[in-house]
Design an enzyme around this catalytic site. Structure first.
Site, short mmCIF file in Angstrom:
data_model
loop_
_atom_site.label_atom_id
_atom_site.label_comp_id
_atom_site.label_asym_id
_atom_site.label_seq_id
_atom_site.Cartn_x
_atom_site.Cartn_y
_atom_site.Cartn_z
N HIS A 157 -13.58 -13.38 6.40
CA HIS A 157 -13.89 -12.70 5.13
C HIS A 157 -15.03 -13.42 4.42
O HIS A 157 -15.51 -14.45 4.86
CB HIS A 157 -12.68 -12.74 4.19
CG HIS A 157 -11.52 -11.90 4.63
ND1 HIS A 157 -11.16 -10.74 4.00
CD2 HIS A 157 -10.64 -12.07 5.65
CE1 HIS A 157 -10.10 -10.22 4.59
NE2 HIS A 157 -9.75 -11.01 5.60
N HIS A 189 -12.65 -6.13 5.25
CA HIS A 189 -13.17 -5.63 3.98
C HIS A 189 -14.63 -5.24 4.15
O HIS A 189 -15.46 -6.06 4.53
CB HIS A 189 -13.01 -6.69 2.89
CG HIS A 189 -11.58 -6.94 2.56
ND1 HIS A 189 -11.07 -8.18 2.28
CD2 HIS A 189 -10.53 -6.07 2.47
CE1 HIS A 189 -9.77 -8.07 2.02
NE2 HIS A 189 -9.42 -6.80 2.13
N ARG A 244 -14.60 -1.78 -0.51
CA ARG A 244 -13.78 -2.83 0.12
C ARG A 244 -12.80 -2.29 1.17
O ARG A 244 -12.67 -2.82 2.26
CB ARG A 244 -12.99 -3.55 -0.98
CG ARG A 244 -11.83 -4.41 -0.52
CD ARG A 244 -11.13 -5.00 -1.75
NE ARG A 244 -9.84 -5.63 -1.44
CZ ARG A 244 -9.67 -6.94 -1.28
NH1 ARG A 244 -10.70 -7.75 -1.33
NH2 ARG A 244 -8.48 -7.43 -1.06
N GLU A 266 -13.04 -17.73 4.44
CA GLU A 266 -13.87 -17.04 3.46
C GLU A 266 -15.23 -17.73 3.56
O GLU A 266 -15.35 -18.92 3.28
CB GLU A 266 -13.31 -17.22 2.03
CG GLU A 266 -11.93 -16.61 1.80
CD GLU A 266 -11.94 -15.11 1.53
OE1 GLU A 266 -13.04 -14.53 1.41
OE2 GLU A 266 -10.85 -14.53 1.46
O1 0X9 Z 1 -7.91 -10.65 -0.93
C1 0X9 Z 1 -8.07 -10.87 0.28
O2 0X9 Z 1 -7.63 -10.14 1.15
C2 0X9 Z 1 -8.86 -12.09 0.73
N1 0X9 Z 1 -9.95 -12.36 -0.16
S1 0X9 Z 1 -11.23 -11.36 -0.20
O3 0X9 Z 1 -12.08 -11.75 -1.29
N2 0X9 Z 1 -12.05 -11.55 1.13
O4 0X9 Z 1 -10.78 -10.03 -0.27
C3 0X9 Z 1 -7.93 -13.27 0.73
C4 0X9 Z 1 -6.65 -13.07 1.46
C5 0X9 Z 1 -6.37 -14.22 2.33
N3 0X9 Z 1 -5.77 -13.87 3.53
C6 0X9 Z 1 -6.51 -13.52 4.61
N4 0X9 Z 1 -7.82 -13.53 4.51
N5 0X9 Z 1 -5.90 -13.20 5.71
ZN ZN Z 2 -12.01 -9.96 2.38
#
Ligand code: 0X9
Ligand code: ZN
Length: 534
Positions: free
Chosen positions: A319, A197, A255, A393
């Site tokens: 992330h 992202h 994003r 995260e």
């Molecule tokens: O929405 C997402 O893809 C992730 N959160 S974010 O705020 N960074 O966009 C969470 C998804 C969880 N899965 C992985 N990170 N693989």
């Molecule tokens: Zn992300």
């Protein structure tokens, strides 16, 4: 934990705190002015008057209403009864107030937060080693990151090489730095990347700080030396270079990738459970999954890399934000077969990430720890490739969200590095996985297994779909297969890379049939593969 910087902890932590205290009042440097200037450049999206709110969601209708009012949901807590961080445009505030949703303002002025995230921090004397390198005083763009990757490789050509894994949609290279010591026994592969992202700017910095430490401290730091001896690290700072570039040149809060201007969320585009809950078929959505599994060049590049490098058995997808450690599944609420091991692994990682500054990272499966996210990377890497796939995260928990101040680049990156090192050192069993081509009647088919021990005897089983699922115990192997009445197809020994192959002619005639395939070695099992004979 924490052997990398043993003895420097207290000074490090203390100097970071001083730095936090003084930088807020410090004046901007010339390069900070330049950075702010670039955010005013023509074509750069501005967020004047936008706010980020944390909304407490009490009903499904409130969630729906918020999704309509906000053009950009930043984070989600677990369903109704939790909170959601959402960016609200000036014109949306009245609707939010009228909706009766309870909320708190997290970021009062998104444009001011964008500007502060693009500052250069004035370095604090006393920071030692990589943590004190002024390179980490500000976020770095794609060119700066690629240039430093090349510098790192040039510093230790015996340990590090820059490898281009493939090209993005717009033709930018997706670069990894491969770090490993020459010689020694078979190494385990570990793929780590940031920036699926684009706006999660802390993640490429964390990748760079980790690579910096591995390369620069090899031979002097015992822990780093062992890690580089035992592993083949592939560290990719920027998974999504088109989106990252765009977040610097046009829109700090971009994003997705850059497909057709609207973009695809690469973390909904992986081919395991694709199209399920938590992904959207609407191109404008922030979680748009694309037109099919691996429709995007970026996800396809990583798929191909993992398929052609079966020695890679660990994977981390970095992330921000929310401070979480996430593991499969993302597509379903049910627990994955290795849940107990993942839980223990993540507890250890959480402890490691908290050891330096006391920051808490909450571990759990994606689906329940954050939200459903079908088509996410960890599901495919684990479910299709038998890779220990997890995701972090990083900081923070919403005070700045994606716009983490540059003062926190070093501590947040150190925490990520601590987690990566803990995962590299964890004692994890290997998970056999099966590659099954399309099976056609009357033709030869090759079933291939990876992650076996060299020389290990692998048994291949099948059962038909209409026999139902369930499990069957095979006493000779002391394993329970996750399917009923499985029949042995044959056996093969693994080669020196841990791969075993079985070639079989599929009988001619008969209707298309769905079958379950599985391979197992003594005491171990694989995930089941569902396929079809045509
Ligand atoms: O929405 C997402 O893809 C992730 N959160 S974010 O705020 N960074 O966009 C969470 C998804 C969880 N899965 C992985 N990170 N693989
Ligand atoms: Zn992300």
């Amino acid at each position: 934990m924490g052997r990398v910087f043993s003895g420097t902890y207290s000074t490090l932590a203390a100097s970071t705190l001083t730095m936090l205290a003084c930088v807020w009042t410090s004046s901007v440097t010339p390069s900070a002015l330049w950075a702010q200037e670039s955010s005013r450049a023509e074509g750069f999206v501005r967020y004047d008057g936008h706010v980020v709110v944390r909304a407490w969601i009490e009903t499904a209708r409130q969630l729906q209403a918020l999704q309509q009012i906000s053009p950009d949901i930043w984070s989600h807590e677990i369903g109704v009864g939790g909170f959601v961080d959402a960016r609200i445009e000036p014109a949306g505030m009245a609707a939010l107030q009228a909706s009766g949703i309870r909320y708190e303002v997290m970021i009062e002025d998104v444009q001011a937060a964008v500007d502060q995230s693009m500052r250069v921090v004035i370095g604090e004397a006393g920071m030692e080693g990589i943590a004190g390198d002024p390179w980490y005083n500000s976020y770095k763009n794609l060119n700066d990151i690629n240039a430093r990757l090349n510098e790192l490789a040039a510093l230790r050509p015996d340990l590090a090489t820059v490898v281009t894994l493939g090209q993005s949609l717009q033709g930018r290279p997706i670069n990894a730095i491969k770090i490993t010591a020459p010689g020694g026994p078979r190494k385990r592969g570990f793929l780590v990347h940031g920036c699926q992202h684009a706006r999660e700017w802390i993640t490429p910095m964390a990748m760079m700080l980790t690579a910096d430490n591995l390369v620069r401290n090899y031979g002097t730091d015992a822990r780093v030396t062992a890690l580089v001896d035992d592993n083949e690290f592939f560290i990719v700072p920027v998974f999504n270079p088109d989106g990252y570039q765009y977040s610097w040149s046009n829109d700090r809060l971009w994003r997705k990738n850059r497909r057709n201007g609207h973009g695809v969320d690469n973390n909904r585009n992986w081919g395991y459970g694709w199209g399920g809950p938590g992904s959207s078929d609407q191109p404008q959505s922030q979680t748009y999954r694309g037109t099919g599994p691996f429709s995007e060049p970026e996800t396809a590049v990583f798929r191909d890399f993992l398929v052609s490098n079966p020695s890679v058995d660990r994977y981390l997808d970095i992330h921000s934000y929310s401070q979480l450690i996430l593991y499969p599944w993302a597509w379903t609420r049910s627990l994955c077969p290795e849940d107990a091991i993942f839980a223990e692994l993540s507890d250890g990682i959480s402890a490691a990430m908290g050891s330096r500054y006391g920051t808490y990272y909450r571990p759990g499966p994606v689906f329940t720890n954050i939200y459903p996210a079908a088509g996410a990377s960890v599901d495919w890497t684990y479910g299709a490739r038998g890779v220990w796939g997890a995701s972090f995260e990083l900081r923070d928990r919403g005070e700045y969200g994606f716009l983490l101040p540059p003062e926190q680049i070093v501590p947040a990156s150190e925490e990520a590095m601590d987690g990566i090192f803990a995962m590299a050192e964890a004692d994890l069993p290997s998970i056999l996985f099966l590659d099954v081509p399309a099976l056609f009647r009357g033709q030869d088919a090759t079933l291939a297994v990876g992650h076996a021990e060299p020389g290990e005897l692998v048994s291949f089983y099948y059962t038909f779909d209409n026999d139902g699922g369930g499990s069957t115990f095979v006493p000779e192997l002391n394993v329970t297969l996750d399917m009923r009445d499985a029949a042995l197809i044959g056996q093969a020994a693994a080669n020196s890379s841990g791969e075993a192959e079985l070639r079989r002619r599929i009988p001619p005639g008969g209707p298309p049939r769905v079958i379950w395939l599985q391979a197992a070695a003594v005491g171990r099992k694989t995930l089941v593969t569902l396929t079809q004979i045509n």
